[in-house]
Scaffold this motif. Structure first.
Motif, short mmCIF file in Angstrom:
data_model
loop_
_atom_site.label_atom_id
_atom_site.label_comp_id
_atom_site.label_asym_id
_atom_site.label_seq_id
_atom_site.Cartn_x
_atom_site.Cartn_y
_atom_site.Cartn_z
N GLY A 152 -13.12 -3.39 -3.39
CA GLY A 152 -11.74 -3.86 -3.43
C GLY A 152 -11.72 -5.35 -3.70
N SER A 153 -10.55 -5.94 -3.56
CA SER A 153 -10.46 -7.38 -3.82
C SER A 153 -10.75 -8.14 -2.54
CB SER A 153 -9.08 -7.73 -4.36
OG SER A 153 -8.09 -7.41 -3.42
N MET A 154 -11.41 -9.26 -2.68
CA MET A 154 -11.71 -10.11 -1.54
C MET A 154 -11.89 -11.55 -1.99
SD MET A 154 -15.70 -9.28 -0.48
CE MET A 154 -15.97 -10.74 0.50
N LYS A 155 -11.64 -12.44 -1.08
CA LYS A 155 -11.88 -13.86 -1.29
C LYS A 155 -13.14 -14.23 -0.51
CE LYS A 155 -7.88 -15.05 -3.29
NZ LYS A 155 -7.79 -15.58 -4.60
N HIS A 156 -13.92 -15.13 -1.08
CA HIS A 156 -15.11 -15.61 -0.38
C HIS A 156 -14.69 -16.35 0.89
CE1 HIS A 156 -17.92 -14.41 -3.42
NE2 HIS A 156 -17.28 -15.08 -4.35
N ILE B 171 -23.41 -21.19 -5.69
CA ILE B 171 -23.23 -19.91 -6.33
C ILE B 171 -21.77 -19.50 -6.22
CG2 ILE B 171 -23.93 -17.49 -6.32
CD1 ILE B 171 -26.67 -18.54 -5.18
N PHE B 172 -21.19 -19.73 -5.01
CA PHE B 172 -19.74 -19.58 -4.85
C PHE B 172 -19.27 -20.43 -3.67
CE2 PHE B 172 -21.27 -15.65 -2.61
CZ PHE B 172 -20.82 -15.94 -1.32
N THR B 173 -17.96 -20.65 -3.63
CA THR B 173 -17.36 -21.45 -2.56
C THR B 173 -16.25 -20.64 -1.88
OG1 THR B 173 -15.79 -22.44 -4.10
CG2 THR B 173 -17.83 -23.64 -3.71
N ALA B 174 -15.93 -21.04 -0.67
CA ALA B 174 -14.88 -20.37 0.10
C ALA B 174 -13.55 -20.44 -0.65
CB ALA B 174 -14.74 -21.01 1.47
N GLY B 175 -12.82 -19.33 -0.60
CA GLY B 175 -11.50 -19.27 -1.22
C GLY B 175 -11.48 -18.71 -2.62
N ALA B 176 -12.63 -18.74 -3.31
CA ALA B 176 -12.69 -18.19 -4.67
C ALA B 176 -12.68 -16.65 -4.59
CB ALA B 176 -13.96 -18.66 -5.38
N THR B 177 -12.15 -16.02 -5.61
CA THR B 177 -12.14 -14.56 -5.66
C THR B 177 -13.56 -14.06 -5.90
OG1 THR B 177 -9.90 -14.54 -6.53
CG2 THR B 177 -11.22 -12.56 -6.88
N ALA B 178 -13.97 -13.08 -5.10
CA ALA B 178 -15.29 -12.47 -5.26
C ALA B 178 -15.23 -11.47 -6.40
CB ALA B 178 -15.71 -11.78 -3.97
N VAL B 179 -16.05 -11.67 -7.42
CA VAL B 179 -16.03 -10.79 -8.59
C VAL B 179 -17.34 -10.02 -8.75
CG1 VAL B 179 -14.32 -12.16 -9.84
CG2 VAL B 179 -16.77 -12.66 -10.14
N GLN B 180 -18.31 -10.29 -7.87
CA GLN B 180 -19.59 -9.60 -7.99
C GLN B 180 -20.27 -9.48 -6.63
OE1 GLN B 180 -21.79 -11.98 -10.76
NE2 GLN B 180 -21.92 -13.74 -9.40
N ALA B 181 -21.12 -8.49 -6.52
CA ALA B 181 -22.00 -8.34 -5.36
C ALA B 181 -23.37 -8.86 -5.80
CB ALA B 181 -22.09 -6.88 -4.94
N LEU B 182 -24.08 -9.49 -4.88
CA LEU B 182 -25.38 -10.08 -5.20
C LEU B 182 -26.45 -9.54 -4.25
CD1 LEU B 182 -23.70 -13.45 -5.02
CD2 LEU B 182 -24.94 -12.89 -7.06
N SER B 183 -27.66 -9.36 -4.78
CA SER B 183 -28.81 -9.02 -3.95
C SER B 183 -29.94 -9.98 -4.30
CB SER B 183 -29.26 -7.58 -4.19
OG SER B 183 -30.35 -7.26 -3.36
N VAL B 184 -30.54 -10.55 -3.28
CA VAL B 184 -31.62 -11.51 -3.47
C VAL B 184 -32.88 -10.76 -3.89
CG1 VAL B 184 -32.98 -13.34 -2.40
CG2 VAL B 184 -30.60 -12.99 -1.70
#
Length: 131
Positions: free
Chosen positions: A45-49, A1-14
């Motif tokens: 805000g901005s964050m990286k995975h 779904i995502f990997t470390a270092g990629a920019t987080a562009v969404q919040a997810l809920s299971v």
């Protein structure tokens, strides 16, 4: 779904199933159950995975695009709801400055305290104006 270092562009809920989260900062892989959020920080805000999120079973999740969330809230949010969100985001950022923030918040109590502080601050602001 995502990997470390990629920019987080969404919040997810299971919503169904379960997701697995791995980070070099954690000893073990963590199972993310139904109802839990991942990458909440992307909304504020901005964050990286900081790790890898994957699904090993059939799973469904809800994703909130961080940019679209901000656009919609500015357009339709009331003054009070926007103020609560601003204060929550500020409290979240202060919490993040004092702790290592992974893609997953493990401390539900901290999340509840952040929300309560933001709500009580807005309550105090609105009642101080009328006094």
């Amino acid at each position: 779904i995502f990997t470390a270092g990629a920019t987080a562009v969404q919040a997810l809920s299971v919503c169904h199933g379960s997701l697995l989260y791995q980070s070099h900062m954690l000893k073990d892989t963590v199972s993310i159950p139904v109802g839990d959020w991942v990458c909440e920080g992307a909304l504020w805000g901005s964050m990286k995975h900081q790790g890898l999120l994957r699904s090993c079973v059939a799973s469904h999740w809800m994703a909130i695009n961080a940019h679209e969330f901000r656009v919609v809230m500015r357009r339709v949010g009331s003054d009070i709801s926007l103020r609560v969100l601003q204060l929550y985001a500020t409290k979240f950022a202060a919490h993040a400055a004092n702790a290592t923030i992974l893609d997953v918040l493990f401390d539900d109590m901290a999340r509840e305290q952040l929300a309560a502080m933001a709500q009580s601050s807005v309550f105090a602001e609105t009642h101080a104006g009328g006094a």
